[in-house]
Design a protein around this motif. Sequence first.
Motif, PDB file in Angstrom:
ATOM      1  N   ALA A  79      17.550  44.221  15.947  1.00  0.00           N
ATOM      2  CA  ALA A  79      18.586  43.745  16.874  1.00  0.00           C
ATOM      3  C   ALA A  79      18.645  44.637  18.109  1.00  0.00           C
ATOM      4  CB  ALA A  79      19.936  43.731  16.160  1.00  0.00           C
ATOM      5  N   GLN A  80      18.478  45.944  17.895  1.00  0.00           N
ATOM      6  CA  GLN A  80      18.471  46.883  19.015  1.00  0.00           C
ATOM      7  C   GLN A  80      17.298  46.595  19.957  1.00  0.00           C
ATOM      8  OE1 GLN A  80      18.149  50.936  17.662  1.00  0.00           O
ATOM      9  NE2 GLN A  80      18.780  51.820  19.616  1.00  0.00           N
ATOM     10  N   GLU A  81      16.145  46.278  19.386  1.00  0.00           N
ATOM     11  CA  GLU A  81      14.970  45.968  20.199  1.00  0.00           C
ATOM     12  C   GLU A  81      15.182  44.687  21.001  1.00  0.00           C
ATOM     13  OE1 GLU A  81      11.211  47.969  17.840  1.00  0.00           O
ATOM     14  OE2 GLU A  81      11.890  45.990  17.195  1.00  0.00           O
ATOM     15  N   ALA A  82      15.830  43.710  20.399  1.00  0.00           N
ATOM     16  CA  ALA A  82      16.103  42.467  21.122  1.00  0.00           C
ATOM     17  C   ALA A  82      17.003  42.728  22.334  1.00  0.00           C
ATOM     18  CB  ALA A  82      16.745  41.446  20.184  1.00  0.00           C
ATOM     19  N   GLN A  83      17.991  43.598  22.147  1.00  0.00           N
ATOM     20  CA  GLN A  83      18.885  43.942  23.250  1.00  0.00           C
ATOM     21  C   GLN A  83      18.142  44.698  24.350  1.00  0.00           C
ATOM     22  OE1 GLN A  83      22.016  46.133  21.334  1.00  0.00           O
ATOM     23  NE2 GLN A  83      22.923  44.329  20.380  1.00  0.00           N
ATOM     24  N   LEU A  84      17.263  45.606  23.946  1.00  0.00           N
ATOM     25  CA  LEU A  84      16.487  46.365  24.927  1.00  0.00           C
ATOM     26  C   LEU A  84      15.557  45.456  25.725  1.00  0.00           C
ATOM     27  CD1 LEU A  84      15.531  49.611  22.944  1.00  0.00           C
ATOM     28  CD2 LEU A  84      16.934  49.479  25.020  1.00  0.00           C
ATOM     29  N   ALA A 129      16.034  42.371  26.425  1.00  0.00           N
ATOM     30  CA  ALA A 129      16.849  41.618  27.378  1.00  0.00           C
ATOM     31  C   ALA A 129      17.262  42.494  28.560  1.00  0.00           C
ATOM     32  CB  ALA A 129      18.084  41.063  26.673  1.00  0.00           C
ATOM     33  N   MET A 130      17.503  43.772  28.270  1.00  0.00           N
ATOM     34  CA  MET A 130      17.913  44.712  29.309  1.00  0.00           C
ATOM     35  C   MET A 130      16.741  45.144  30.194  1.00  0.00           C
ATOM     36  SD  MET A 130      19.672  48.474  28.699  1.00  0.00           S
ATOM     37  CE  MET A 130      20.970  47.759  27.691  1.00  0.00           C
ATOM     38  N   ILE A 131      15.567  45.351  29.552  1.00  0.00           N
ATOM     39  CA  ILE A 131      14.375  45.829  30.252  1.00  0.00           C
ATOM     40  C   ILE A 131      13.242  44.858  29.931  1.00  0.00           C
ATOM     41  CG2 ILE A 131      12.832  47.800  30.624  1.00  0.00           C
ATOM     42  CD1 ILE A 131      15.030  49.545  29.285  1.00  0.00           C
ATOM     43  N   PRO A 132      13.020  43.840  30.742  1.00  0.00           N
ATOM     44  CA  PRO A 132      12.036  42.795  30.415  1.00  0.00           C
ATOM     45  C   PRO A 132      10.619  43.320  30.166  1.00  0.00           C
ATOM     46  CG  PRO A 132      13.432  42.127  32.248  1.00  0.00           C
ATOM     47  CD  PRO A 132      13.746  43.558  31.993  1.00  0.00           C
ATOM     48  N   GLN A 133      10.271  44.465  30.757  1.00  0.00           N
ATOM     49  CA  GLN A 133       8.923  45.013  30.557  1.00  0.00           C
ATOM     50  C   GLN A 133       8.644  45.362  29.095  1.00  0.00           C
ATOM     51  OE1 GLN A 133      11.186  45.897  32.866  1.00  0.00           O
ATOM     52  NE2 GLN A 133      10.234  46.943  34.616  1.00  0.00           N
ATOM     53  N   LEU A 134       9.689  45.481  28.283  1.00  0.00           N
ATOM     54  CA  LEU A 134       9.510  45.853  26.874  1.00  0.00           C
ATOM     55  C   LEU A 134       9.149  44.667  25.980  1.00  0.00           C
ATOM     56  CD1 LEU A 134      12.402  48.430  26.304  1.00  0.00           C
ATOM     57  CD2 LEU A 134       9.951  48.888  26.412  1.00  0.00           C
ATOM     58  N   LYS A 135       9.199  43.463  26.519  1.00  0.00           N
ATOM     59  CA  LYS A 135       8.873  42.302  25.691  1.00  0.00           C
ATOM     60  C   LYS A 135       7.434  42.405  25.193  1.00  0.00           C
ATOM     61  CE  LYS A 135      12.177  39.069  27.720  1.00  0.00           C
ATOM     62  NZ  LYS A 135      12.371  37.791  28.471  1.00  0.00           N
ATOM     63  N   GLY A 136       7.265  42.158  23.912  1.00  0.00           N
ATOM     64  CA  GLY A 136       5.945  42.269  23.308  1.00  0.00           C
ATOM     65  C   GLY A 136       5.687  43.614  22.652  1.00  0.00           C
ATOM     66  N   TYR A 137       6.642  44.554  22.787  1.00  0.00           N
ATOM     67  CA  TYR A 137       6.453  45.878  22.203  1.00  0.00           C
ATOM     68  C   TYR A 137       7.387  46.145  21.014  1.00  0.00           C
ATOM     69  CZ  TYR A 137       3.530  47.176  26.177  1.00  0.00           C
ATOM     70  OH  TYR A 137       2.530  47.252  27.099  1.00  0.00           O
ATOM     71  N   GLN A 138       8.075  45.115  20.546  1.00  0.00           N
ATOM     72  CA  GLN A 138       8.965  45.314  19.401  1.00  0.00           C
ATOM     73  C   GLN A 138       8.164  45.719  18.162  1.00  0.00           C
ATOM     74  OE1 GLN A 138       8.924  42.665  21.392  1.00  0.00           O
ATOM     75  NE2 GLN A 138      10.965  41.805  21.745  1.00  0.00           N
ATOM     76  N   TYR A 154       5.138  56.738  21.172  1.00  0.00           N
ATOM     77  CA  TYR A 154       4.229  55.740  21.737  1.00  0.00           C
ATOM     78  C   TYR A 154       4.291  54.459  20.907  1.00  0.00           C
ATOM     79  CZ  TYR A 154       2.097  59.729  24.159  1.00  0.00           C
ATOM     80  OH  TYR A 154       1.875  60.839  24.940  1.00  0.00           O
ATOM     81  N   ILE A 155       4.313  53.322  21.593  1.00  0.00           N
ATOM     82  CA  ILE A 155       4.223  52.025  20.928  1.00  0.00           C
ATOM     83  C   ILE A 155       3.031  51.283  21.518  1.00  0.00           C
ATOM     84  CG2 ILE A 155       5.337  49.809  20.489  1.00  0.00           C
ATOM     85  CD1 ILE A 155       8.036  51.240  20.729  1.00  0.00           C
ATOM     86  N   LYS A 156       2.176  50.791  20.630  1.00  0.00           N
ATOM     87  CA  LYS A 156       0.975  50.101  21.088  1.00  0.00           C
ATOM     88  C   LYS A 156       0.970  48.675  20.551  1.00  0.00           C
ATOM     89  CE  LYS A 156      -1.806  54.336  21.193  1.00  0.00           C
ATOM     90  NZ  LYS A 156      -3.035  55.001  20.699  1.00  0.00           N
ATOM     91  N   ASN A 157       0.641  47.742  21.416  1.00  0.00           N
ATOM     92  CA  ASN A 157       0.447  46.369  20.969  1.00  0.00           C
ATOM     93  C   ASN A 157      -0.992  45.959  21.282  1.00  0.00           C
ATOM     94  OD1 ASN A 157       0.375  45.834  23.701  1.00  0.00           O
ATOM     95  ND2 ASN A 157       2.336  44.760  23.764  1.00  0.00           N
ATOM     96  N   GLY A 158      -1.281  44.696  21.190  1.00  0.00           N
ATOM     97  CA  GLY A 158      -2.660  44.267  21.345  1.00  0.00           C
ATOM     98  C   GLY A 158      -3.173  44.201  22.757  1.00  0.00           C
ATOM     99  N   ASN A 159      -2.324  44.452  23.758  1.00  0.00           N
ATOM    100  CA  ASN A 159      -2.790  44.291  25.138  1.00  0.00           C
ATOM    101  C   ASN A 159      -3.422  45.550  25.720  1.00  0.00           C
ATOM    102  OD1 ASN A 159      -0.716  46.039  25.847  1.00  0.00           O
ATOM    103  ND2 ASN A 159       0.576  44.443  26.755  1.00  0.00           N
TER     104      ASN A 159
END
Length: 260
Positions: A239-244, A246-255, A47-52
Amino acid sequence: MKTILLASTLVLSSQAIAQTDTHFSVSADECAVDFKNDVQITPDQLYIKNGNGQPVMIDAQGYLYIANQAVNLDQDERLAMQTYADTLRAELPKVASIALQGVELAGVAIEEVASAFNLHSFDALTDLMDELHSEIEGAFYQQGTFVMGEQTFNEFGEQFEHQFEEKIEQAIEGAMMESIGSLLVAIGSEMVNSGGDMESFEQRMENLGSELEQRVEGQAKALEQQANALCGRFESIAAQEAQLSAMIPQLKGYQLFNYR
């Protein structure tokens, strides 16, 4: 990174092992990434949690869920997610491992000094190391879940600074004061064994300090190398997260890792 390994520098620069000049840490300036967000790792999910307030979940097969809703992935995307989750599962617990090894090494140094001079007043420091060991485990392992992230680090760092730093200073001062008599007796015995030869006595003390320093320094450098290598792997994960993203836009903000 300095906060992560703060415990590892604990006693190696203290009066308790003043014969050594060894410490190890990875400062924030030496690591090119910062932690952000929080991650929880169970045997089957990550699980990854951010502020949203909408957590990401990645299962063991690489399927992705955001706010409990499945995200449609093609085969390449799912395999990329699975690789990412496996990488986090392998690398992140090493943070806790290095910190715990650092506390154990500090405990070994304390025991070496206490044993060399037959000192029992260092027991309070040993107990404090055990307490810190438990504190680190509690910060990273909660109810069978590995927890790591910005919030965890901040909470642990603040508690360490305010609680353990004061306790450590008090324990060291108390141990040194209580040990004066035992130290004098030990020094007297050593001088008797040396036949009153001060040069011989000084040489034995120097040898004792050198032996302790060599034992601690080698292990400390090995831990420092582990920490620096881990920094490098974190940069690769960033770097892997940046690629992900770009590949899956829904992941932005979860790095989890942020380049400076």
